[in-house]
Design a protein around this motif. Sequence first.
Motif, PDB file in Angstrom:
ATOM      1  N   GLY A   1     -28.299 -88.217 -82.064  1.00 28.30           N
ATOM      2  CA  GLY A   1     -27.855 -86.846 -82.252  1.00 28.30           C
ATOM      3  C   GLY A   1     -27.476 -86.635 -83.701  1.00 28.30           C
ATOM      4  O   GLY A   1     -27.727 -87.484 -84.566  1.00 28.30           O
ATOM      5  N   GLY A   2     -26.839 -85.500 -83.976  1.00 26.14           N
ATOM      6  CA  GLY A   2     -26.502 -85.174 -85.353  1.00 26.14           C
ATOM      7  C   GLY A   2     -25.021 -85.297 -85.639  1.00 26.14           C
ATOM      8  O   GLY A   2     -24.293 -86.052 -84.993  1.00 26.14           O
ATOM      9  N   THR A   3     -24.577 -84.530 -86.622  1.00 26.63           N
ATOM     10  CA  THR A   3     -23.195 -84.592 -87.082  1.00 26.63           C
ATOM     11  C   THR A   3     -22.198 -84.323 -85.957  1.00 26.63           C
ATOM     12  O   THR A   3     -21.159 -84.986 -85.865  1.00 26.63           O
ATOM     13  CB  THR A   3     -22.989 -83.576 -88.217  1.00 26.63           C
ATOM     14  N   LEU A   4     -22.485 -83.370 -85.094  1.00 22.28           N
ATOM     15  CA  LEU A   4     -21.553 -83.061 -84.014  1.00 22.28           C
ATOM     16  C   LEU A   4     -21.368 -84.255 -83.089  1.00 22.28           C
ATOM     17  O   LEU A   4     -20.241 -84.592 -82.709  1.00 22.28           O
ATOM     18  CB  LEU A   4     -22.039 -81.846 -83.221  1.00 22.28           C
ATOM     19  N   MET A   5     -22.455 -84.920 -82.738  1.00 21.77           N
ATOM     20  CA  MET A   5     -22.385 -86.034 -81.800  1.00 21.77           C
ATOM     21  C   MET A   5     -21.833 -87.293 -82.455  1.00 21.77           C
ATOM     22  O   MET A   5     -21.052 -88.029 -81.850  1.00 21.77           O
ATOM     23  CB  MET A   5     -23.770 -86.314 -81.216  1.00 21.77           C
ATOM     24  N   ASN A   6     -22.231 -87.563 -83.679  1.00 20.74           N
ATOM     25  CA  ASN A   6     -21.863 -88.821 -84.319  1.00 20.74           C
ATOM     26  C   ASN A   6     -20.522 -88.720 -85.046  1.00 20.74           C
ATOM     27  O   ASN A   6     -19.571 -89.429 -84.727  1.00 20.74           O
ATOM     28  CB  ASN A   6     -22.957 -89.264 -85.287  1.00 20.74           C
ATOM     29  N   GLN A   7     -20.430 -87.833 -86.018  1.00 22.46           N
ATOM     30  CA  GLN A   7     -19.225 -87.776 -86.844  1.00 22.46           C
ATOM     31  C   GLN A   7     -18.083 -86.964 -86.223  1.00 22.46           C
ATOM     32  O   GLN A   7     -16.918 -87.245 -86.493  1.00 22.46           O
ATOM     33  CB  GLN A   7     -19.551 -87.200 -88.229  1.00 22.46           C
ATOM     34  N   CYS A   8     -18.406 -85.958 -85.414  1.00 20.74           N
ATOM     35  CA  CYS A   8     -17.377 -84.993 -84.995  1.00 20.74           C
ATOM     36  C   CYS A   8     -16.788 -85.230 -83.615  1.00 20.74           C
ATOM     37  O   CYS A   8     -15.784 -84.602 -83.261  1.00 20.74           O
ATOM     38  CB  CYS A   8     -17.957 -83.573 -85.040  1.00 20.74           C
ATOM     39  N   ILE A   9     -17.367 -86.117 -82.836  1.00 18.75           N
ATOM     40  CA  ILE A   9     -16.960 -86.224 -81.438  1.00 18.75           C
ATOM     41  C   ILE A   9     -15.507 -86.653 -81.280  1.00 18.75           C
ATOM     42  O   ILE A   9     -14.814 -86.223 -80.355  1.00 18.75           O
ATOM     43  CB  ILE A   9     -17.911 -87.161 -80.657  1.00 18.75           C
ATOM     44  N   HIS A  10     -14.987 -87.473 -82.220  1.00 20.60           N
ATOM     45  CA  HIS A  10     -13.588 -87.889 -82.117  1.00 20.60           C
ATOM     46  C   HIS A  10     -12.646 -86.689 -82.208  1.00 20.60           C
ATOM     47  O   HIS A  10     -11.716 -86.542 -81.410  1.00 20.60           O
ATOM     48  CB  HIS A  10     -13.243 -88.881 -83.230  1.00 20.60           C
ATOM     49  N   ASN A  11     -12.887 -85.837 -83.198  1.00 15.82           N
ATOM     50  CA  ASN A  11     -11.985 -84.700 -83.390  1.00 15.82           C
ATOM     51  C   ASN A  11     -12.178 -83.639 -82.312  1.00 15.82           C
ATOM     52  O   ASN A  11     -11.232 -82.937 -81.939  1.00 15.82           O
ATOM     53  CB  ASN A  11     -12.185 -84.097 -84.784  1.00 15.82           C
ATOM     54  N   ILE A  12     -13.402 -83.498 -81.817  1.00 14.50           N
ATOM     55  CA  ILE A  12     -13.637 -82.597 -80.689  1.00 14.50           C
ATOM     56  C   ILE A  12     -12.870 -83.090 -79.470  1.00 14.50           C
ATOM     57  O   ILE A  12     -12.271 -82.300 -78.727  1.00 14.50           O
ATOM     58  CB  ILE A  12     -15.145 -82.475 -80.401  1.00 14.50           C
ATOM     59  N   ASP A  13     -12.871 -84.404 -79.275  1.00 14.59           N
ATOM     60  CA  ASP A  13     -12.096 -84.976 -78.175  1.00 14.59           C
ATOM     61  C   ASP A  13     -10.614 -84.650 -78.321  1.00 14.59           C
ATOM     62  O   ASP A  13      -9.961 -84.229 -77.353  1.00 14.59           O
ATOM     63  CB  ASP A  13     -12.283 -86.497 -78.140  1.00 14.59           C
ATOM     64  N   LEU A  14     -10.071 -84.825 -79.516  1.00 17.51           N
ATOM     65  CA  LEU A  14      -8.648 -84.547 -79.730  1.00 17.51           C
ATOM     66  C   LEU A  14      -8.327 -83.073 -79.518  1.00 17.51           C
ATOM     67  O   LEU A  14      -7.300 -82.722 -78.917  1.00 17.51           O
ATOM     68  CB  LEU A  14      -8.235 -84.981 -81.134  1.00 17.51           C
ATOM     69  N   LEU A  15      -9.211 -82.195 -79.988  1.00 21.76           N
ATOM     70  CA  LEU A  15      -9.001 -80.752 -79.831  1.00 21.76           C
ATOM     71  C   LEU A  15      -8.905 -80.370 -78.360  1.00 21.76           C
ATOM     72  O   LEU A  15      -7.942 -79.711 -77.928  1.00 21.76           O
ATOM     73  CB  LEU A  15     -10.133 -79.991 -80.521  1.00 21.76           C
ATOM     74  N   GLN A  16      -9.885 -80.797 -77.562  1.00 22.05           N
ATOM     75  CA  GLN A  16      -9.865 -80.389 -76.156  1.00 22.05           C
ATOM     76  C   GLN A  16      -8.726 -81.056 -75.397  1.00 22.05           C
ATOM     77  O   GLN A  16      -8.156 -80.483 -74.477  1.00 22.05           O
ATOM     78  CB  GLN A  16     -11.230 -80.692 -75.497  1.00 22.05           C
ATOM     79  N   TRP A  17      -8.356 -82.272 -75.808  1.00 21.26           N
ATOM     80  CA  TRP A  17      -7.249 -82.994 -75.163  1.00 21.26           C
ATOM     81  C   TRP A  17      -5.931 -82.266 -75.382  1.00 21.26           C
ATOM     82  O   TRP A  17      -5.112 -82.132 -74.467  1.00 21.26           O
ATOM     83  CB  TRP A  17      -7.198 -84.407 -75.726  1.00 21.26           C
ATOM     84  N   MET A  18      -5.734 -81.758 -76.599  1.00 27.87           N
ATOM     85  CA  MET A  18      -4.489 -81.054 -76.901  1.00 27.87           C
ATOM     86  C   MET A  18      -4.441 -79.674 -76.248  1.00 27.87           C
ATOM     87  O   MET A  18      -3.386 -79.238 -75.775  1.00 27.87           O
ATOM     88  CB  MET A  18      -4.307 -80.927 -78.419  1.00 27.87           C
ATOM     89  N   VAL A  19      -5.571 -78.981 -76.199  1.00 29.77           N
ATOM     90  CA  VAL A  19      -5.588 -77.674 -75.540  1.00 29.77           C
ATOM     91  C   VAL A  19      -5.292 -77.835 -74.050  1.00 29.77           C
ATOM     92  O   VAL A  19      -4.597 -77.017 -73.434  1.00 29.77           O
ATOM     93  CB  VAL A  19      -6.929 -76.961 -75.773  1.00 29.77           C
ATOM     94  N   GLY A  20      -5.823 -78.911 -73.462  1.00 30.16           N
ATOM     95  CA  GLY A  20      -5.447 -79.254 -72.094  1.00 30.16           C
ATOM     96  C   GLY A  20      -5.962 -78.316 -71.032  1.00 30.16           C
ATOM     97  O   GLY A  20      -5.266 -78.020 -70.061  1.00 30.16           O
ATOM     98  N   SER A  21      -7.179 -77.852 -71.212  1.00 26.14           N
ATOM     99  CA  SER A  21      -7.747 -76.904 -70.249  1.00 26.14           C
ATOM    100  C   SER A  21      -9.224 -77.196 -70.062  1.00 26.14           C
ATOM    101  O   SER A  21      -9.886 -77.726 -70.959  1.00 26.14           O
ATOM    102  CB  SER A  21      -7.578 -75.471 -70.751  1.00 26.14           C
ATOM    103  N   GLU A  22      -9.750 -76.831 -68.904  1.00 27.65           N
ATOM    104  CA  GLU A  22     -11.200 -76.894 -68.702  1.00 27.65           C
ATOM    105  C   GLU A  22     -11.885 -75.891 -69.633  1.00 27.65           C
ATOM    106  O   GLU A  22     -11.293 -74.882 -70.033  1.00 27.65           O
ATOM    107  CB  GLU A  22     -11.554 -76.582 -67.253  1.00 27.65           C
ATOM    108  N   VAL A  23     -13.138 -76.193 -69.961  1.00 29.72           N
ATOM    109  CA  VAL A  23     -13.922 -75.324 -70.843  1.00 29.72           C
ATOM    110  C   VAL A  23     -14.565 -74.209 -70.024  1.00 29.72           C
ATOM    111  O   VAL A  23     -15.071 -74.434 -68.922  1.00 29.72           O
ATOM    112  CB  VAL A  23     -15.003 -76.135 -71.572  1.00 29.72           C
ATOM    113  N   GLU A  24     -14.533 -72.996 -70.578  1.00 31.33           N
ATOM    114  CA  GLU A  24     -15.196 -71.863 -69.933  1.00 31.33           C
ATOM    115  C   GLU A  24     -16.592 -71.648 -70.503  1.00 31.33           C
ATOM    116  O   GLU A  24     -17.562 -71.517 -69.767  1.00 31.33           O
ATOM    117  CB  GLU A  24     -14.363 -70.598 -70.104  1.00 31.33           C
ATOM    118  N   ARG A  25     -16.707 -71.628 -71.847  1.00 23.98           N
ATOM    119  CA  ARG A  25     -18.024 -71.464 -72.455  1.00 23.98           C
ATOM    120  C   ARG A  25     -18.003 -71.958 -73.898  1.00 23.98           C
ATOM    121  O   ARG A  25     -16.951 -72.076 -74.519  1.00 23.98           O
ATOM    122  CB  ARG A  25     -18.498 -70.014 -72.395  1.00 23.98           C
ATOM    123  N   VAL A  26     -19.217 -72.209 -74.392  1.00 24.78           N
ATOM    124  CA  VAL A  26     -19.413 -72.760 -75.736  1.00 24.78           C
ATOM    125  C   VAL A  26     -20.542 -71.992 -76.421  1.00 24.78           C
ATOM    126  O   VAL A  26     -21.561 -71.678 -75.804  1.00 24.78           O
ATOM    127  CB  VAL A  26     -19.786 -74.258 -75.654  1.00 24.78           C
TER     128      VAL A  26
END
Length: 362
Positions: free
Chosen positions: A184-209
């Motif tokens: 994959g690209g930057t989102l999958m390789n470099q960004c996945i850690h911070n995306i994980d932290l973002l969704q973990w802190m928000v603490g909610s299921e995703v509605e849309r992207v």
Amino acid sequence: MKNLNFAIIGCGRISYKHVEGLHENKDVANLVATCDVKVELAEAKAKEYKEKMNDNSLNVGVYEDYKEMLEKEDIDVVTIATESGYHAEIAIYCMNKGKHVIVEKPMAMSIDDANEMIEVAKKNNVKLSVAHQNRFNKPIQKLREAIEDEKLGRIMNGTARILWRRDDNYYKQAPWRGTWDLDGGTLMNQCIHNIDLLQWMVGSEVERVYAECDTYRNPIEAEDFGAIVIRFKNGAIGIVEGSAVVYPKNLEETLSIFGTEGTVVIGGLAVNELKTWRFEGEDEERVKKDLQVEIDSVYGKGHTPLFRDVVDAINEDRKPYVSGEDAIVPLSIILAAYKSRKTGMPVNFPFTNFSSSDMKEK
């Protein structure tokens, strides 16, 4: 509480953190084997471990074939640090052989594969953990504690900014990097850690992207810049800005969380430095000082506590702190972003299976 025998599969760029994590947990973990299709890399990691342990007499088996290794060695836990596209296949095989697994991010390249990994772990009564090691950073833990104590009030929005540089040499070192099948690209390789932290802190299921991505300067199939807007079911909005084309070098990796009663910003080389801590009646400078930690790379120091947690989870028969169920969430956000890029439309959750390989031109 018994010492567990570990093996490393994949001895490339990130594997030194696995060696480090095992050495720093030497009271509960032993490295008994290394494996890589380039056997000289496996030999190098075995040697590195022995040097760290200051004991060249240690018996660390070296293998080119992980299936042979599993048959010949007494292994409790396998850590997987191969190309991302092989994570699911190797993890599933190892778990079906009764081995506990720690796998580097992303856990898989498709939602179906990730779900299968979770089910195979359950079927075989083994632990599956994914190396989202930044969850163990002290400022991240401090923020998580504040959220669990509801100190931020209602979380309204959060941002994840990963502004890095990966040049031609980075991709030439390993031709699989930046390919849809294996990376994959930057989102999958470099960004996945911070995306994980973002969704973990928000603490909610995703509605849309919704996402916009492009490839600006690197000779790769996938994106070297991506932007995502995430609407969560609790009403919060997440924004991701991920770049591998910042001139001339890495600029920042920053997580910002905004609540009605507090504002927190964590930055530094690997989201390890508390930049902002604003709550009524709290001494921001004192909190910052208490959480100072020195690190040496973007990988941070989280592998050591993550490995320790997995050993404890096995001995205590509980779920690891970062489980497969946890790790499938950031993966799903990124795959939804890829689907949004391909269709030009927002992607509502839940959505049908989508893989990185689906981005390839038909």
